[in-house]
Design a protein around this motif. Structure first.
Motif, PDB file in Angstrom:
ATOM      1  N   CYS A 335      27.865 -32.397  50.102  1.00  0.00           N
ATOM      2  CA  CYS A 335      27.090 -33.242  49.210  1.00  0.00           C
ATOM      3  C   CYS A 335      25.621 -33.187  49.632  1.00  0.00           C
ATOM      4  CB  CYS A 335      27.606 -34.670  49.280  1.00  0.00           C
ATOM      5  SG  CYS A 335      26.559 -35.851  48.423  1.00  0.00           S
ATOM      6  N   ILE A 342      32.315 -32.133  49.988  1.00  0.00           N
ATOM      7  CA  ILE A 342      32.702 -32.310  48.589  1.00  0.00           C
ATOM      8  C   ILE A 342      34.173 -31.915  48.496  1.00  0.00           C
ATOM      9  CG2 ILE A 342      32.435 -31.345  46.269  1.00  0.00           C
ATOM     10  CD1 ILE A 342      30.085 -33.114  46.860  1.00  0.00           C
ATOM     11  N   CYS A 357      32.392 -36.185  45.775  1.00  0.00           N
ATOM     12  CA  CYS A 357      31.839 -36.473  47.099  1.00  0.00           C
ATOM     13  C   CYS A 357      32.854 -37.327  47.859  1.00  0.00           C
ATOM     14  CB  CYS A 357      30.511 -37.221  46.973  1.00  0.00           C
ATOM     15  SG  CYS A 357      29.980 -37.957  48.529  1.00  0.00           S
ATOM     16  N   HIS A 373      29.439 -37.044  42.093  1.00  0.00           N
ATOM     17  CA  HIS A 373      29.339 -35.583  42.166  1.00  0.00           C
ATOM     18  C   HIS A 373      30.557 -34.926  41.522  1.00  0.00           C
ATOM     19  CE1 HIS A 373      26.378 -36.843  45.085  1.00  0.00           C
ATOM     20  NE2 HIS A 373      25.888 -35.644  45.152  1.00  0.00           N
ATOM     21  N   GLU A 518      23.579 -34.436  42.940  1.00  0.00           N
ATOM     22  CA  GLU A 518      24.306 -35.284  41.994  1.00  0.00           C
ATOM     23  C   GLU A 518      24.158 -34.819  40.546  1.00  0.00           C
ATOM     24  OE1 GLU A 518      22.922 -39.225  42.685  1.00  0.00           O
ATOM     25  OE2 GLU A 518      20.835 -38.771  42.218  1.00  0.00           O
TER      26      GLU A 518
END
Ligand code: ZN
Length: 532
Positions: A335, A342, A357, A373, A518
């Motif tokens: 992330c 992730i 995430c 995410h 993001e």
């Protein structure tokens, strides 16, 4: 004292006492007061040396020069006598510098630190600051850790302080010195050395019990239930010395953290979190590979074999509850915002895979941490593989590639030569050290007289220093060259371009890490860039 060893290798210390009048002293004091201040600084230093003589009767202490600069601001190192001091050291006429306090050396902490941490050690000089109890020969002296902080308080420019302090904390962590608050349950700070742990028996028993239960196959959830039922006091309540048995909040996470904590193996584990910058209060949790671990710093509570068994058990517990698909990029994506892994989630209903995430997944709803995410995994994977291919093509087109590979072969030869030089120099140093010992014994047995001894020892000492400097330079060069070679990436690149479906291992060799922010923007960090 810990620096007995270092002192025994340098049998004679050629000392420069250095004093300085600050600009304030120069401006405000009478001539008489000024000369008193310099005299006073010299006196304290001489007294210190007299004490050293008593403590180390086998070592010679010779004052070479007493130098001082007056009235020139400490922020510049361009001072007449200070330059003389440097010349003496460079010409190997001195190997020890002593000042009354750190501010006499200088007021600019970056420069002062540079002298203490780099210039003096590089010139094999012992630096002593009496007031702050700083001694660069004494590796275990706690005061050396605070020296840069004192320098900082002498510094007029505060902008670098936060960075400096963080650097100092990092340095402490890298030396395995505890720089946090409360130690983990089972340990307390050694009252004689707050950077070091000793076992706290009550807490240690609880830790042993938790590991024992885990070894019996109990899950963290089971263990937390058992401890709550038995009203075992919580870590925080024991540490406060108020054993409040009514609090029963042993959470599964607390148990899991304990079972994974390598501190219980005797290792010092620090640097798990960081801050974005000195203004930010937001704490970022770092991935485990970035933690600072120094092994065997205190007594272990758990045996390594038991600890390892527990790690396997925890993992297998986890696998029972979650689906484990092996995705191509699993474990490689991080992330961008919070630096956690992730993860990839599979939705049976939609038969689709999404990234998420892992930090958000764990706490997202409870705390205000990170964002989801969440992106379609297959698309992300396709994009990443394409990007890697494009990157690889660039290297194949590079006409300099052959040239660079040739360099690599030369590098390997150079490395081998340097290793031989290092070995030879080491042997020489060992030989001279032996000779010095023998001469010293000869002197003790009156085989040679004082004059002869001094003359021989002086030339041996010079030889020794010369070889030592040679050694340092060889080692530096080797380090530099080693950085330039490592893996031959051409083979890997060609393999990647030819292969239809790339595999995890191959990608792992080419890629350092992948980050997604993001908004779904992907950053790929290549290993290849650095080397070819
Ligand atoms: Zn995140």
């Amino acid at each position: 004292m810990m620096y007995d060893n270092l002192l025994s290798t340098v049998k004679t210390l050629y000392i420069i006492i250095y004093a300085r009048l600050s600009k304030e002293e120069k401006d405000k004091q009478s001539k008489e007061e000024q000369s008193k201040s310099i005299k006073h600084q010299f006196e304290i230093c001489r007294e210190y040396i007299e004490e050293e003589k008593k403590e180390y009767p086998n070592c010679n202490f010779i004052i070479v020069e007493e130098l001082y600069d007056d009235g020139i601001s400490g922020t510049t190192f361009d001072r007449a006598d200070f330059n003389k001091l440097k010349k003496l050291i460079e010409n190997k006429k001195a190997n020890m510098v002593i000042t009354k306090d750190l501010s006499r050396l200088g007021r600019d902490h970056i420069e002062t630190d540079n002298y203490i941490e780099k210039w003096f050690p590089e010139h094999n000089v012992r630096y002593v600051s009496i007031i702050e109890n700083v001694d660069t020969y004494d590796v275990n002296n706690v005061s050396n850790d605070i020296a840069p902080l004192i320098n900082w308080s002498n510094d007029q420019f505060a902008k670098t302080t936060s960075k400096k302090i963080r650097k100092e904390f990092k340095k402490m962590m890298k030396n395995g010195k505890w720089s946090g608050g409360e130690p983990p349950l089972g340990y307390i700070q050694n009252p004689n050395d707050k950077h070091h742990f000793i076992i706290e028996p009550v807490g240690a028993e609880i830790i042993k019990r938790i590991f024992k239960l885990a070894l019996e196959g109990k899950t963290p959830k089971d263990i937390s239930n058992i401890l709550i039922k038995e009203k075992v006091p919580l870590p925080s309540t024991i540490k406060g010395n108020k054993r409040d048995l009514n609090i029963n909040l042993w959470s599964t996470d607390t148990i899991r953290d304990i079972l994974k904590n390598k501190m219980y193996l005797g290792h010092m584990v620090q640097g798990k979190t960081t801050k974005l910058n000195y203004k930010s209060k937001k704490i970022i949790y770092l991935p485990e590979e970035d933690w600072i671990v120094v092994e065997n710093m205190h007594d272990p509570i758990i045996k390594e074999s038991d600890f390892n068994k527990v790690q396997i058990l925890i993992k297998s517990n986890k696998n029972k509850t979650t689906n484990t698909y092996d995705y191509l990029l699993k474990g490689m994506i991080k992330c961008k915002e919070c630096h956690h892994a992730i993860g990839i989630q599979h939705f049976n209903k939609r038969n689709k895979n999404y990234t998420i995430c892992s930090y958000y997944r764990k706490y997202g709803n409870k705390k205000d941490v990170c964002t989801s995410h969440r992106f379609h995994y297959e698309e992300i994977e396709k994009l990443i593989i394409e990007s890697i291919k494009i990157e690889c093509m660039q290297y194949v087109d590079d006409t300099n590639l052959a040239e660079k590979i040739k360099d690599k072969k030369q590098n390997i030869q150079l490395q081998a030569d340097l290793k031989i030089n290092i070995d030879t120099t080491n042997q020489k140093i060992f030989k001279i050290e032996k000779q010095i010992d023998t001469i010293y014994e000869d002197k003790l047995n009156n085989i040679i007289d004082d004059e002869q001894y001094k003359r021989i020892i002086k030339s041996k000492q010079e030889n020794l220093e010369f070889e030592r400097i040679k050694l340092i330079n060889y080692q530096k060069e080797l380090k530099r060259i080693k950085k330039n070679i490592e893996t031959n990436y051409t083979k890997l690149i060609n393999e990647f371009l030819e292969i239809k479906k790339p595999n995890k291992i191959l990608i792992g060799k080419l890629i350092d890490k992948i980050e997604i922010n993001e908004k779904g923007i992907i950053d790929i960090y290549y290993k290849i860039k650095k080397n070819i």
